[in-house]
Design a protein around this motif. Structure first.
Motif, PDB file in Angstrom:
ATOM      1  N   VAL A   1       0.589  -0.905   0.134  1.00  0.00           N
ATOM      2  CA  VAL A   1      -0.060  -0.157   0.069  1.00  0.00           C
ATOM      3  C   VAL A   1       0.736   1.250   0.411  1.00  0.00           C
ATOM      4  CG1 VAL A   1      -1.252   1.426   2.032  1.00  0.00           C
ATOM      5  CG2 VAL A   1      -2.126  -1.102   0.700  1.00  0.00           C
ATOM      6  N   ALA A   2       2.041   1.546   1.029  1.00  0.00           N
ATOM      7  CA  ALA A   2       2.767   2.415   0.637  1.00  0.00           C
ATOM      8  C   ALA A   2       3.808   2.599  -0.780  1.00  0.00           C
ATOM      9  CB  ALA A   2       3.941   2.491   2.509  1.00  0.00           C
ATOM     10  N   SER A   3       3.699   1.641  -1.384  1.00  0.00           N
ATOM     11  CA  SER A   3       4.194   2.196  -2.347  1.00  0.00           C
ATOM     12  C   SER A   3       3.451   2.333  -3.603  1.00  0.00           C
ATOM     13  CB  SER A   3       4.630   0.209  -3.276  1.00  0.00           C
ATOM     14  OG  SER A   3       4.236   0.306  -4.350  1.00  0.00           O
ATOM     15  N   GLU A   4       2.345   1.713  -2.875  1.00  0.00           N
ATOM     16  CA  GLU A   4       0.887   2.308  -4.004  1.00  0.00           C
ATOM     17  C   GLU A   4       1.100   3.539  -3.983  1.00  0.00           C
ATOM     18  OE1 GLU A   4      -1.257  -2.143  -4.533  1.00  0.00           O
ATOM     19  OE2 GLU A   4      -1.903   0.104  -3.470  1.00  0.00           O
ATOM     20  N   LEU A   5       0.817   4.298  -2.916  1.00  0.00           N
ATOM     21  CA  LEU A   5       0.416   5.256  -2.620  1.00  0.00           C
ATOM     22  C   LEU A   5       1.168   6.014  -2.804  1.00  0.00           C
ATOM     23  CD1 LEU A   5      -1.474   4.933   0.592  1.00  0.00           C
ATOM     24  CD2 LEU A   5      -2.583   5.635  -1.634  1.00  0.00           C
ATOM     25  N   GLY A   6       2.784   5.812  -3.241  1.00  0.00           N
ATOM     26  CA  GLY A   6       3.638   7.026  -3.201  1.00  0.00           C
ATOM     27  C   GLY A   6       4.730   7.447  -2.309  1.00  0.00           C
ATOM     28  N   ILE A   7       4.414   6.802  -1.766  1.00  0.00           N
ATOM     29  CA  ILE A   7       4.958   7.127   0.844  1.00  0.00           C
ATOM     30  C   ILE A   7       5.786   7.323   0.415  1.00  0.00           C
ATOM     31  CG2 ILE A   7       4.666   7.905   2.399  1.00  0.00           C
ATOM     32  CD1 ILE A   7       1.689   6.885   3.070  1.00  0.00           C
ATOM     33  N   THR A   8       6.915   7.844   0.205  1.00  0.00           N
ATOM     34  CA  THR A   8       8.240   7.981   1.059  1.00  0.00           C
ATOM     35  C   THR A   8       9.316   8.472   1.939  1.00  0.00           C
ATOM     36  OG1 THR A   8       8.128  10.420  -0.119  1.00  0.00           O
ATOM     37  CG2 THR A   8       8.824   8.950  -1.470  1.00  0.00           C
ATOM     38  N   SER A   9       8.671   8.498   2.636  1.00  0.00           N
ATOM     39  CA  SER A   9       8.822   9.129   4.544  1.00  0.00           C
ATOM     40  C   SER A   9       9.067   7.176   5.057  1.00  0.00           C
ATOM     41  CB  SER A   9       7.907   9.985   4.885  1.00  0.00           C
ATOM     42  OG  SER A   9       7.018   8.490   5.411  1.00  0.00           O
ATOM     43  N   GLU A  10       9.211   7.694   6.379  1.00  0.00           N
ATOM     44  CA  GLU A  10       9.905   6.974   7.079  1.00  0.00           C
ATOM     45  C   GLU A  10       9.011   5.389   7.460  1.00  0.00           C
ATOM     46  OE1 GLU A  10      13.299   7.370   9.690  1.00  0.00           O
ATOM     47  OE2 GLU A  10      12.100   8.662  11.044  1.00  0.00           O
ATOM     48  N   ILE A  11       8.008   6.288   7.736  1.00  0.00           N
ATOM     49  CA  ILE A  11       6.041   6.012   7.739  1.00  0.00           C
ATOM     50  C   ILE A  11       6.106   4.491   7.970  1.00  0.00           C
ATOM     51  CG2 ILE A  11       4.097   6.581   8.003  1.00  0.00           C
ATOM     52  CD1 ILE A  11       5.272   8.451  10.393  1.00  0.00           C
ATOM     53  N   PRO A  12       6.198   3.674   6.366  1.00  0.00           N
ATOM     54  CA  PRO A  12       5.833   2.477   6.420  1.00  0.00           C
ATOM     55  C   PRO A  12       6.556   1.385   7.036  1.00  0.00           C
ATOM     56  CG  PRO A  12       5.899   3.886   4.276  1.00  0.00           C
ATOM     57  CD  PRO A  12       6.651   5.667   5.250  1.00  0.00           C
ATOM     58  N   MET A  13       8.087   2.411   7.075  1.00  0.00           N
ATOM     59  CA  MET A  13       9.010   1.314   7.532  1.00  0.00           C
ATOM     60  C   MET A  13       8.902   1.170   8.747  1.00  0.00           C
ATOM     61  SD  MET A  13      13.145   1.578   8.339  1.00  0.00           S
ATOM     62  CE  MET A  13      12.482   3.004   9.458  1.00  0.00           C
ATOM     63  N   LEU A  14       8.387   1.811   9.645  1.00  0.00           N
ATOM     64  CA  LEU A  14       7.146   2.450  11.243  1.00  0.00           C
ATOM     65  C   LEU A  14       6.858   1.223  10.911  1.00  0.00           C
ATOM     66  CD1 LEU A  14       8.792   5.729  11.802  1.00  0.00           C
ATOM     67  CD2 LEU A  14      10.586   3.719  12.654  1.00  0.00           C
ATOM     68  N   LEU A  15       5.639   1.359  10.147  1.00  0.00           N
ATOM     69  CA  LEU A  15       4.759   0.959  10.736  1.00  0.00           C
ATOM     70  C   LEU A  15       4.880  -0.483  10.919  1.00  0.00           C
ATOM     71  CD1 LEU A  15       2.052   2.836   9.457  1.00  0.00           C
ATOM     72  CD2 LEU A  15       2.092   2.355  11.936  1.00  0.00           C
ATOM     73  N   GLU A  16       5.883  -1.727   9.681  1.00  0.00           N
ATOM     74  CA  GLU A  16       6.063  -1.966   9.251  1.00  0.00           C
ATOM     75  C   GLU A  16       6.710  -3.626  10.647  1.00  0.00           C
ATOM     76  OE1 GLU A  16       7.487  -1.922   4.797  1.00  0.00           O
ATOM     77  OE2 GLU A  16       7.477  -3.439   5.330  1.00  0.00           O
ATOM     78  N   HIS A  17       8.114  -1.960  11.075  1.00  0.00           N
ATOM     79  CA  HIS A  17       8.790  -2.483  11.924  1.00  0.00           C
ATOM     80  C   HIS A  17       7.773  -2.681  13.253  1.00  0.00           C
ATOM     81  CE1 HIS A  17      11.775  -2.769  15.074  1.00  0.00           C
ATOM     82  NE2 HIS A  17      11.434  -1.797  15.774  1.00  0.00           N
TER      83      HIS A  17
END
Lengths: 311, 311, 311, 311, 311, 311
Positions: free
Chosen positions: F227-243
C-alpha cells in the motif's frame, strides 16, 4: 489368511497375528476386557476382547502368535478389531517373517551393499576396525531395527538407515572434497552398532538394562577401544572413530558426552539427523491428503507439516 | 631465596620461580614488554619485563625455572613484580617440589589412606576391579591434580579429593544404611582416574588431545569394561561401576551420557559436588575479611559469599 | 476390621476408612458412579461405587470416616474395591490415629530428639530464637507433614524430615569442621516451620490461601525478624537465620528470593535436597523388584531408577 | 565555578566536584596514574591524574569533594579531564546539593503529591498500613534513589518513580474499572520502600549486607506483617499487600518468591516495568541523533533502539 | 606496490590500501594515536599512527583509499603496521577490485552458473517468480557478500553461497527423489536476496536501518508476494516460496516468524546451515596446524575443532 | 426456545443450537455414541448422543444448526446434555446472530468509534496507509474474532480488542507525552488485521493454510509495504509501521522476526499484552467465588488467581 493392510470396515477376518502389547480394562459395568495390539508384516491393528475368559490371559501375551477370528470396525478414524476367538500357535510352526515389518529393500541386497562399503575403505586402520566390529556383531546388525519407534523401527531398519546415511555421505562429499571419506564412511558404519546391545531384539524391541544404564554410545566407544588395542593400531584413527561415535548425537543434552570436534564428526551428526527426518516425513506424508497438514510429528518438534498439492 | 607468599610491597626480591604463562604486549610508545606468570609452592605472582631483550624470549617460557631479581609493587590490590633480571636454570639441577603447590596432607599419608580404603572393599568383584585399575594408573593417580583450575588444582589434588569424598561417603552412610557401601566407595575411587589421561601432568596441567576428544568419563568407562572382561567377571557389578562413572556429572549437559539411575550413582554425583563446593568456599573465604563478601566465585554460579563475623 | 495393607485379590472386606478424595463419573450406559479414595494408617485404596444413591453423595466426602463393605479385585496391577455398602461414622467416636499414616518413628521419640537438639545449641542468639519459635508453633510442628505429596507426606513427616536433616548435618560436619554447627542446626530446625501455616493440617493437607499467596519461606522469614526484634537481639545472627530460610530452596526459580550466600545456607539447601531424595528412592525401590526399574519418579526428573540385584 | 554540563573540548576548567570512584593504573612506562570519576548535579566526567603524588591518594577518594583545575579534551566521543591540581574540601563547608543529581521535579512538589496520594486511599486498612510505613521510613523514602544504576538512580529517584507509577495507575484504571484502586495505589506506594534498607544512601548508593542477604522484597514483606499485627488489622488486606510486594518482580527468576496471583499484583508488576522502560528509553534517546540507533541498552535486553526522524 | 598477504616481519612496505575502520586512542603519556584497519583483496592488517597530525583525521576514514608507507612488525602472533606516512587517493583514479576480497570463483563463471540454474526450473510459476526477482536485484545479487562476518563475507559471497547450496541440493535430491526439485532450487535462489537491502553494499558491509528494522527475511517475503500478484499467479507456489523464505532460519529464536512446515523448507534450512558450516571450518582449519585445535569458532557454538594428522 | 445460559440441572430443554465440534466414541458394550459441542450466543454445552442412528451422522456436523430436545444433567461440576432428538435446520432460515457470542459492545458503536480513531490521525502518511488498509479489509475486520480461544474469541472480538488497546494507549500517552501518538494509534489499528486472513471466519474460527504457513504478522507486513508503494509514500513511516507489526509479539520465540526497536513498537507490544490479560482475568474471575482461586489460566502461565473478598 488375511493381511492387516487388507482389513476393511465391517469385515469378518481370519488371520495369524503377532501380539505386541496387552492391557487390561474394566467396563462401566465392571466387566474385564483386553486391549490387544496385533502386528503382521503389513501393519498393526488394535483388538478388543470383551467377556474375558481365563484362557484368554494365556493366549494374549506379548510375543505370542495367535490365529484370530474377529470383526473389523472403524473407530475414531482407525480400524479396530472386535476379537471373536483366538487360538495360540506354536511359534516354531510358523514363519516368523510373516509377522514383522521389514526394511523396504530385501535383506540380501542390503548385505551386498554393506559388503561393498566395507571393501571400499582404503585406509588400513579404518578398514581393520570396521571389518572386525561389523563381523563381530554381524548377525544382529543385519536384523535389528534402528529405534523402538519414530523411524526405521522395523527388521533390518538399523542396516537400512546406516546404508542410506552412507549413500548420502557419498553425495555430499562431491561438494566438499576436503572431507576424509574413509573416516566418514567408517564412522557411519559403526555409529549405531551399539544398538544391538541397547535393544532387546528385532521383534518388539525394548531397552535392555545395559542399554538404559550405559547407552549404545558408550557401549560402542568401549568396543572400538578394545578392538583397536587388540589389533595393535597406534595411529590416531581409533581416537577419531571413538570421537565420532561419542559425539554423533550432536549435543550433550541429547546424550553425547562430547560434541563434534572434527569435520567428519560434525557431518556424521548432520547426516544421521537428515536421513531420519526424511524418513519420518515420508511416513507422515503417506498418511496425509494433499492440501492438508500431517498430524503432529513428535520428533520434528511436534510440528504438523503441509502436504503440497501436486498439480 | 624468598618464597612468593613472603613478598611484600616496595621490596626487592631474589627468588627461583617456575614460569607458568607468558604473553607479549606493546606499550603506548610501541615498545615490547612481557607479562610473565610465576609460581612456587607457596603461591603465584605476575611480573612485567619492560625493555625486552632477545634472550628474554628464551628465558621466559612456560615450564622454565628462572632465578629472578625484581621489585615488588602493589597494583590494583595485588602484588606485581617488575623484573630486573632473570637467569634460566637447568631443571634437572633444582628440586621440582619447590615450584608446585601440593595437597594439604602429605602424600604418603594419602597413599596409606588409599591402601586402607582398597582393603576395606569386601565385595570381591568391586575389589578386583578397583585394585586392578588403581594399580595400573597408580603413579599418575597419586600425583595428578583433580582439575586445571577452581579446586584441587595442585599436586595430588586428585587423590586428596577422592579420599575426602570417600570420607564423606562413610559419614553419610551412617544416616542411610540402605546404601551399598562397597559399590559407593568403589565408584568414588574410580570415578576420576580418567583424568590421568585427560590432563597432561601434575605441573601446569592442560587438556590432552585425547582428553578433549573423548573425556575422562568415556576413557574410564572403557577401562572398567576391559578390566572386567579380562578378570572374567560375570556379575552386574561392572555395569553398575561403569554406570556410576558415566553418570557422575549428574546431567547430560555437564557431560554425562546417562543420568544417575541407582542410589549409589546419585550419591556419587552429590558427594563429588558437595566436596568440591566446600573446598572452593574455603579458598574464597581465606581471601576475604569477616563481614565482607568474597569476590565472584565462578563455579558457584558467580555468586559472592558472605563471611560471617566471628564473635 | 481389616487394614488396607492386608486386603488381597478376590476378598470381601469390612473396614473403617477415611475418604480422601471423591470424583463422579458416568458409565457408557449413562449411569452415575463414584470413584472414592480411601486411606487408613497402613495405606490407600481406590473404590468404585456403582449405582449411586442420593445418600451416597452425603456419605462419601473428603474427610469423612466410613464403615465400608466391599469386594477387592486386582485391576491394572493395583487392588481396587467395589463398594457394596457404606455407613458414615461420627468422627468424634473414632480414633483418628487409625486413619493417618505416620512417621516411621514414634512421635514421643521424635519429640525427645527435638528437645535434645534444642538443648545442644550453644550460641545464645541462635538458641533463643529457635526455642522461641519452636515453642510457638510446637503443636503443629510435631504433627504436620513435610509436604502434600512425594515425600514425608504423613503425620509428623515435617518433624521426622527436620530431624533426619539434623542427623545428616552432624555427620557432614565431621568432614568439614569449618562449618558453624549451631547456625546450621538452627537453620535446619527453623527452615520449614512456615509449612504449619502454608498447609491446612496433618490430615489431607492442602495449601491455605496464605500459603499460596505468601509461601512458607516468606512467612517464616517474617517470624524470625519479629522474634529477634522482640528478644532485642542485635547480632547478625537473625539476619543469617533469615537468609538461610529465604535461600533454602537453592535457586530463585524454585521460590527462594535470594540464593545461598553463606556456607551454612548452601549446606542447608544440599542437606534438604539429599534427605528428600533418599526417602523418595526408598519408597520407589520398595515397590520394585530386583533387576527391574522403578516407575518414573516425578521429583527425580521423572527418571526410572534401577534396583540392583542382591547377590 | 563551572558545572560539568558546561565543560567543552580544549577548555581549562575550575570546579568543585564529588569523587564517586577511583582506580589506579600503570602506564607503559611503569608510572602510576589515577582514573577519577567526578560528579556534580549536572552530570559526570572521568579525569586522569598522571604523575601521581603521595597526597593525591588522600585527596581522591570516593565521597570526597575536591576543588579541581583541569584541561578538558574529547576522547573516544566523550569529554575527559586531565587533572592539573586538586584540593580536598571540608564536606561540611560545601552545599551537598551541588553534587548530586536530582529528580526532574522539586522535592517539595513530590512530597505534596505523596501526601495527596496518601489522603486519597479510602480503604481504612490500606490507609492505616501505608501511612504508618511511609511515616516510619519518611526521611529516607523522600531522598533515596530507586536503583544503583540504569534508571531513577538519583536523589529522590525512588519517590519520583513511585509517584510516576501511581499516576500511570490512575490512567489505566479508567480503562479497567474492575481494578481495586486503593489496593493498587497502596501496593505502589509500598512496593520499593525496602530499598531504603537495601541501599546505603542517596549518594553513591551501594548494596548493604542486609540488602544482599535478604533483599528489599523480603524486608518490606516483614514490615507490612509487623505493622498489620501492631495495628490489629484482621482483614485480608495485609496479606494482599504482602503478596503485592512479594510478587512485584513478576517472576521467581527475577527474585519474587511468589508470582502475581491477583489482578492488582499483576498490574503493579506491569506498571513498574513500563515506567522504568519509558525512563530508560528517554535517557538513551537523549544521547542519540535522529535517524540513528542508540547504544546497546542493557536493561532492554541489550537492544539498540531507533530514533525516528522528526519531520 | 605490495599486497598485504606478502607483508612480513621487520619489513618497510609501500602499498595502496582501503581503510575499513578507525579508532582513536590516547597513550600513557596522554598523546593521541589512531588504530587503522586496512584491507586489500589479499587480506587485512591493522596499523598504528602515532603522533597524530590534524590532516591524519582527514586521510584515515572508513572507505578511503590511502597510499601508505609503513614498518611491519609481529605483535601477539599477528603482523601490525607502524604507519610512517599516508596520502589520500582519489577513489575514481584507482581500480576498486584491488581492495576487496572476492569469492574463490570468478564472477562471470558464477553468473553463467546462475543462468543455468534459472533455466533449469521447469515449473512455470517457480520459474516466473525467481527470474523476475533475480532480474530485479541482479546488480546487487552478483556482488553482495552473504554476511558481514563469519562466512562468505566477501564480494559475490552471496552468489557463491547460493550456488553452493544449489549444488548441494542437487546431490541430496539423488538420495530422496520425493523432494520437489524446482521448489527447492527456487527457494535456495531467492532465500537471501533480501540481504541486498539489509546490508549497505559489497564493501565494508553494515546493516542498513531498514535491514535492522525489518530484516532480509520479511523484506524478501513482501517482494515474492508483490511479484506473484503482479504476475497474476494463483497457484499455491507463491505461498510455498514465501514460506521457505520466512522459515529458512529454522527456528523462531533465530528470526524466522514461522518454522519449516514443508519438506523443501526443512531442507533449505539444513542445506543453508551445512554449507555455511563447511566454509567456516575450511577457514578455521586453514589457520591451524595438524594435530592441533583451531581457535574458538564463534558460529559453531564457540567450539575448537581438531585438525587431524595427514599420514 | 431456551438459551444455553438458562439451562439447569435435571431439566428437559428444547433449543436451536450451533454444532461446533463432534467426536465419536464406543461404550464398554461396544456401542457407538457421539459427543457434540453446542453453542449459542449465550454460551456452550456438551451433549451425548447414545444409540447412534445413521441419520445422526448427517445431523451433527460442525457448522450445522440443529433443533435439539435433551435432558440436562450436572456432570463433574459442569452441565451436560443427554440428546433425545435433533432436527437439522436450514441455515438460511435462521438468524445467525442467535448462535455466536459477540463483543460486549454493539457493533455499530464499535464502528463509530473506529471511524473516530481513523479521523484522529493527523500525520498524513499514517492516515493514508491506515485508512486504505482498514477500508480494504473492512468487512472482515469488523466481525472477526481476535483469536481462536483464550480471549476476544467472539464475533467482532478483533475490533473490540483493537479499540480497547487504542483507548488504553490514549490514557498512557498522558503520562509520557514523548510518545508519537499518531504512530502508536496507527500501529494499534493495523497490527492484527492480518488475522482476517490467518483465520477462517467469525464463526468456529480455524487457522487457514496461509495462516499457518505465513502467519498474520508477515501477511500484514507485506500489505503495508504494498500500500505504501502504491500510495507513493517516501517517508520512513511505512518502515516504522511495518516494524511495529513485525515486532508486536515482543520476542522472536513468540513469532516476531524482529524485536521492538522503537518506543512505539515497544508500547504496542505492552498494550496488546496488558489488554489481553485484563480480559482473560475478567473471564476467569467471573467463574470464581470470592475468597477462592480461579482454575488454571493457560495464557497466564497456568497460574490460578485469587479473587479477593469484597467487604
Amino acid at each position: 489368511m488375511a493381511w492387516i493392510n487388507e482389513f476393511s470396515d465391517n469385515q469378518r477376518v481370519f488371520a495369524q497375528l503377532l501380539v505386541t502389547n496387552v492391557t487390561r480394562g474394566v467396563t462401566g459395568n465392571n466387566l474385564a476386557y483386553l486391549t490387544v495390539s496385533f502386528q503382521d508384516k503389513t501393519g498393526t491393528i488394535d483388538g478388543k476382547k470383551w467377556d474375558v475368559q481365563v484362557e484368554d490371559n494365556e493366549t494374549y501375551q506379548p510375543g505370542h502368535i495367535v490365529e484370530v477370528t474377529g470383526d473389523v470396525i472403524m473407530y475414531r478414524n482407525s480400524l479396530q478389531m472386535k476379537i471373536i476367538s483366538g487360538r495360540l500357535l506354536d511359534s516354531s510352526s510358523v514363519d516368523a517373517s510373516r509377522f514383522t515389518m521389514s526394511a523396504p529393500v530385501e535383506r540380501d541386497i542390503l548385505e551386498k551393499k554393506l559388503a561393498k562399503y566395507l571393501d571400499s575403505i582404503a585406509d588400513p586402520d579404518c578398514s581393520a576396525i570396521v571389518k572386525n566390529l561389523v563381523a563381530q556383531y554381524y548377525d544382529r546388525f543385519v536384523v535389528y531395527p534402528a529405534a523402538v519407534r519414530n523411524h526405521h523401527e522395523y527388521t533390518s531398519g538399523l542396516l537400512f538407515h546406516t546404508l542410506s546415511m552412507a549413500d548420502l555421505a557419498e553425495q555430499i562429499i562431491v561438494c566438499y572434497p576436503q572431507i576424509n571419506r574413509d573416516l566418514l564412511i567408517s564412522g557411519i558404519l559403526l555409529h549405531d552398532i551399539g544398538k544391538t546391545v541397547e535393544l532387546s531384539g528385532p521383534i518388539i524391541p525394548k531397552y535392555t538394562v545395559e542399554g538404559k544404564m550405559l547407552g549404545h554410545i558408550s557401549i560402542m566407544d568401549s568396543e572400538i577401544r578394545r578392538v583397536a588395542s587388540e589389533l595393535g593400531i597406534t595411529s590416531e584413527i581409533p581416537m577419531l572413530l571413538e570421537h565420532m561415535v561419542l559425539s554423533h548425537h550432536g549435543k550433550q543434552e541429547f546424550g553425547s558426552p562430547v560434541e563434534p570436534l572434527t569435520r567428519e564428526a560434525l557431518l556424521l551428526n548432520i547426516i544421521d539427523d537428515l536421513d531420519a527426518k526424511m524418513v519420518i516425513l515420508d511416513k507422515a506424508y503417506a498418511a496425509t491428503v494433499e492440501g492438508e497438514f500431517t498430524t503432529k510429528i513428535f520428533p520434528l518438534d511436534e510440528r504438523t507439516f503441509y502436504k503440497m498439492k501436486s498439480k
